[in-house]
Design a protein around this motif. Structure first.
Motif, PDB file in Angstrom:
ATOM      1  N   SER A   1       0.818  -1.218   0.000  1.00 14.24           N
ATOM      2  CA  SER A   1       0.000   0.000   0.000  1.00 14.24           C
ATOM      3  C   SER A   1       0.853   1.270   0.000  1.00 14.24           C
ATOM      4  O   SER A   1       0.577   2.208  -0.749  1.00 14.24           O
ATOM      5  CB  SER A   1      -0.921   0.030   1.230  1.00 14.24           C
ATOM      6  N   LEU A   2       1.881   1.295   0.831  1.00 16.52           N
ATOM      7  CA  LEU A   2       2.711   2.502   0.926  1.00 16.52           C
ATOM      8  C   LEU A   2       3.473   2.776  -0.356  1.00 16.52           C
ATOM      9  O   LEU A   2       3.601   3.929  -0.784  1.00 16.52           O
ATOM     10  CB  LEU A   2       3.676   2.382   2.111  1.00 16.52           C
ATOM     11  N   GLU A   3       3.962   1.723  -0.989  1.00 22.96           N
ATOM     12  CA  GLU A   3       4.681   1.889  -2.251  1.00 22.96           C
ATOM     13  C   GLU A   3       3.741   2.407  -3.339  1.00 22.96           C
ATOM     14  O   GLU A   3       4.115   3.273  -4.137  1.00 22.96           O
ATOM     15  CB  GLU A   3       5.323   0.558  -2.678  1.00 22.96           C
ATOM     16  N   MET A   4       2.512   1.900  -3.370  1.00 19.52           N
ATOM     17  CA  MET A   4       1.524   2.361  -4.334  1.00 19.52           C
ATOM     18  C   MET A   4       1.189   3.827  -4.094  1.00 19.52           C
ATOM     19  O   MET A   4       1.104   4.616  -5.030  1.00 19.52           O
ATOM     20  CB  MET A   4       0.261   1.493  -4.238  1.00 19.52           C
ATOM     21  N   LEU A   5       1.029   4.203  -2.834  1.00 16.64           N
ATOM     22  CA  LEU A   5       0.747   5.603  -2.509  1.00 16.64           C
ATOM     23  C   LEU A   5       1.847   6.523  -3.010  1.00 16.64           C
ATOM     24  O   LEU A   5       1.573   7.543  -3.636  1.00 16.64           O
ATOM     25  CB  LEU A   5       0.604   5.777  -0.995  1.00 16.64           C
ATOM     26  N   ALA A   6       3.084   6.157  -2.721  1.00 17.62           N
ATOM     27  CA  ALA A   6       4.218   6.996  -3.131  1.00 17.62           C
ATOM     28  C   ALA A   6       4.309   7.120  -4.646  1.00 17.62           C
ATOM     29  O   ALA A   6       4.587   8.198  -5.176  1.00 17.62           O
ATOM     30  CB  ALA A   6       5.516   6.431  -2.564  1.00 17.62           C
ATOM     31  N   ALA A   7       4.059   6.027  -5.348  1.00 18.05           N
ATOM     32  CA  ALA A   7       4.201   6.022  -6.810  1.00 18.05           C
ATOM     33  C   ALA A   7       3.038   6.699  -7.529  1.00 18.05           C
ATOM     34  O   ALA A   7       3.243   7.416  -8.511  1.00 18.05           O
ATOM     35  CB  ALA A   7       4.336   4.581  -7.305  1.00 18.05           C
ATOM     36  N   GLU A   8       1.814   6.484  -7.052  1.00 21.30           N
ATOM     37  CA  GLU A   8       0.643   6.936  -7.806  1.00 21.30           C
ATOM     38  C   GLU A   8      -0.095   8.130  -7.209  1.00 21.30           C
ATOM     39  O   GLU A   8      -0.857   8.794  -7.914  1.00 21.30           O
ATOM     40  CB  GLU A   8      -0.337   5.776  -7.965  1.00 21.30           C
ATOM     41  N   PHE A   9       0.118   8.404  -5.935  1.00 24.60           N
ATOM     42  CA  PHE A   9      -0.589   9.503  -5.272  1.00 24.60           C
ATOM     43  C   PHE A   9       0.384  10.320  -4.418  1.00 24.60           C
ATOM     44  O   PHE A   9       0.247  10.386  -3.187  1.00 24.60           O
ATOM     45  CB  PHE A   9      -1.729   8.946  -4.400  1.00 24.60           C
ATOM     46  N   PRO A  10       1.372  10.937  -5.049  1.00 26.41           N
ATOM     47  CA  PRO A  10       2.414  11.637  -4.281  1.00 26.41           C
ATOM     48  C   PRO A  10       1.917  12.838  -3.479  1.00 26.41           C
ATOM     49  O   PRO A  10       2.587  13.253  -2.536  1.00 26.41           O
ATOM     50  CB  PRO A  10       3.415  12.056  -5.355  1.00 26.41           C
ATOM     51  N   THR A  11       0.756  13.376  -3.810  1.00 29.14           N
ATOM     52  CA  THR A  11       0.256  14.538  -3.062  1.00 29.14           C
ATOM     53  C   THR A  11      -0.541  14.144  -1.820  1.00 29.14           C
ATOM     54  O   THR A  11      -0.876  14.998  -1.000  1.00 29.14           O
ATOM     55  CB  THR A  11      -0.629  15.428  -3.955  1.00 29.14           C
ATOM     56  N   VAL A  12      -0.831  12.855  -1.673  1.00 29.49           N
ATOM     57  CA  VAL A  12      -1.566  12.383  -0.501  1.00 29.49           C
ATOM     58  C   VAL A  12      -0.619  12.351   0.693  1.00 29.49           C
ATOM     59  O   VAL A  12       0.479  11.802   0.624  1.00 29.49           O
ATOM     60  CB  VAL A  12      -2.161  10.976  -0.755  1.00 29.49           C
ATOM     61  N   LYS A  13      -1.055  12.972   1.778  1.00 23.67           N
ATOM     62  CA  LYS A  13      -0.258  12.934   3.005  1.00 23.67           C
ATOM     63  C   LYS A  13      -0.442  11.566   3.649  1.00 23.67           C
ATOM     64  O   LYS A  13      -1.544  11.021   3.675  1.00 23.67           O
ATOM     65  CB  LYS A  13      -0.698  14.036   3.964  1.00 23.67           C
ATOM     66  N   THR A  14       0.638  11.011   4.163  1.00 24.93           N
ATOM     67  CA  THR A  14       0.587   9.665   4.725  1.00 24.93           C
ATOM     68  C   THR A  14       1.116   9.669   6.150  1.00 24.93           C
ATOM     69  O   THR A  14       2.175  10.233   6.430  1.00 24.93           O
ATOM     70  CB  THR A  14       1.432   8.696   3.866  1.00 24.93           C
ATOM     71  N   ILE A  15       0.371   9.034   7.026  1.00 25.87           N
ATOM     72  CA  ILE A  15       0.813   8.815   8.398  1.00 25.87           C
ATOM     73  C   ILE A  15       1.021   7.311   8.528  1.00 25.87           C
ATOM     74  O   ILE A  15       0.080   6.530   8.348  1.00 25.87           O
ATOM     75  CB  ILE A  15      -0.226   9.315   9.420  1.00 25.87           C
ATOM     76  N   VAL A  16       2.253   6.904   8.796  1.00 22.95           N
ATOM     77  CA  VAL A  16       2.599   5.488   8.856  1.00 22.95           C
ATOM     78  C   VAL A  16       2.731   5.075  10.318  1.00 22.95           C
ATOM     79  O   VAL A  16       3.566   5.607  11.043  1.00 22.95           O
ATOM     80  CB  VAL A  16       3.919   5.218   8.103  1.00 22.95           C
ATOM     81  N   LEU A  17       1.890   4.139  10.724  1.00 23.22           N
ATOM     82  CA  LEU A  17       1.945   3.629  12.095  1.00 23.22           C
ATOM     83  C   LEU A  17       2.766   2.351  12.152  1.00 23.22           C
ATOM     84  O   LEU A  17       2.886   1.633  11.154  1.00 23.22           O
ATOM     85  CB  LEU A  17       0.520   3.388  12.612  1.00 23.22           C
ATOM     86  N   ASP A  18       3.302   2.048  13.314  1.00 21.92           N
ATOM     87  CA  ASP A  18       4.195   0.895  13.461  1.00 21.92           C
ATOM     88  C   ASP A  18       3.456  -0.407  13.760  1.00 21.92           C
ATOM     89  O   ASP A  18       4.069  -1.472  13.816  1.00 21.92           O
ATOM     90  CB  ASP A  18       5.250   1.162  14.534  1.00 21.92           C
ATOM     91  N   GLN A  19       2.147  -0.329  13.976  1.00 19.54           N
ATOM     92  CA  GLN A  19       1.336  -1.528  14.191  1.00 19.54           C
ATOM     93  C   GLN A  19      -0.105  -1.211  13.832  1.00 19.54           C
ATOM     94  O   GLN A  19      -0.460  -0.055  13.593  1.00 19.54           O
ATOM     95  CB  GLN A  19       1.443  -2.028  15.628  1.00 19.54           C
ATOM     96  N   ASN A  20      -0.942  -2.229  13.793  1.00 21.54           N
ATOM     97  CA  ASN A  20      -2.339  -2.044  13.460  1.00 21.54           C
ATOM     98  C   ASN A  20      -3.106  -1.612  14.707  1.00 21.54           C
ATOM     99  O   ASN A  20      -3.416  -2.434  15.560  1.00 21.54           O
ATOM    100  CB  ASN A  20      -2.933  -3.315  12.871  1.00 21.54           C
ATOM    101  N   TYR A  21      -3.390  -0.323  14.789  1.00 22.84           N
ATOM    102  CA  TYR A  21      -4.144   0.197  15.915  1.00 22.84           C
ATOM    103  C   TYR A  21      -5.652   0.121  15.687  1.00 22.84           C
ATOM    104  O   TYR A  21      -6.426   0.486  16.562  1.00 22.84           O
ATOM    105  CB  TYR A  21      -3.741   1.647  16.197  1.00 22.84           C
ATOM    106  N   GLY A  22      -6.060  -0.323  14.516  1.00 25.18           N
ATOM    107  CA  GLY A  22      -7.472  -0.442  14.211  1.00 25.18           C
ATOM    108  C   GLY A  22      -8.073   0.873  13.778  1.00 25.18           C
ATOM    109  O   GLY A  22      -7.386   1.807  13.384  1.00 25.18           O
ATOM    110  N   PHE A  23      -9.370   0.928  13.851  1.00 24.86           N
ATOM    111  CA  PHE A  23     -10.122   2.095  13.418  1.00 24.86           C
ATOM    112  C   PHE A  23     -10.937   2.605  14.595  1.00 24.86           C
ATOM    113  O   PHE A  23     -11.709   1.871  15.187  1.00 24.86           O
ATOM    114  CB  PHE A  23     -11.057   1.711  12.254  1.00 24.86           C
ATOM    115  N   ALA A  24     -10.730   3.852  14.938  1.00 21.75           N
ATOM    116  CA  ALA A  24     -11.458   4.414  16.079  1.00 21.75           C
ATOM    117  C   ALA A  24     -12.407   5.496  15.630  1.00 21.75           C
ATOM    118  O   ALA A  24     -12.173   6.205  14.711  1.00 21.75           O
ATOM    119  CB  ALA A  24     -10.475   4.992  17.086  1.00 21.75           C
TER     120      ALA A  24
END
Length: 68
Positions: free
Chosen positions: A45-68
């Motif tokens: 997912s992160l590689e796809m974001l960087a390659a195809e959607f460079p203007t999207v801001k990304t916050i990368v977490l170190d584990q799956n915290y789920g959805f709150a």
């Protein structure tokens, strides 16, 4: 008015790709930003974001915290 679209992602690269294309069309011409919060995806997912959607801001977490 400024709009922020926040998308939470965890190993759903193809759905994220489709979602981002849809959001891009919807916000065209608006004062908006897109933020993807990635819960430690391992599916490229992160590689796809960087390659195809460079203007999207990304916050990368170190584990799956789920959805709150």
């Amino acid at each position: 008015m400024k709009l922020t679209v926040v998308i939470v992602n965890y190993n759903v690269k193809s759905y994220l790709h489709q979602c981002l294309h849809s959001v891009e069309r919807a916000i065209r011409g608006m004062n908006a930003e897109v933020v993807v919060v990635d819960n430690a995806s391992t599916d490229g997912s992160l590689e796809m974001l960087a390659a195809e959607f460079p203007t999207v801001k990304t916050i990368v977490l170190d584990q799956n915290y789920g959805f709150a």
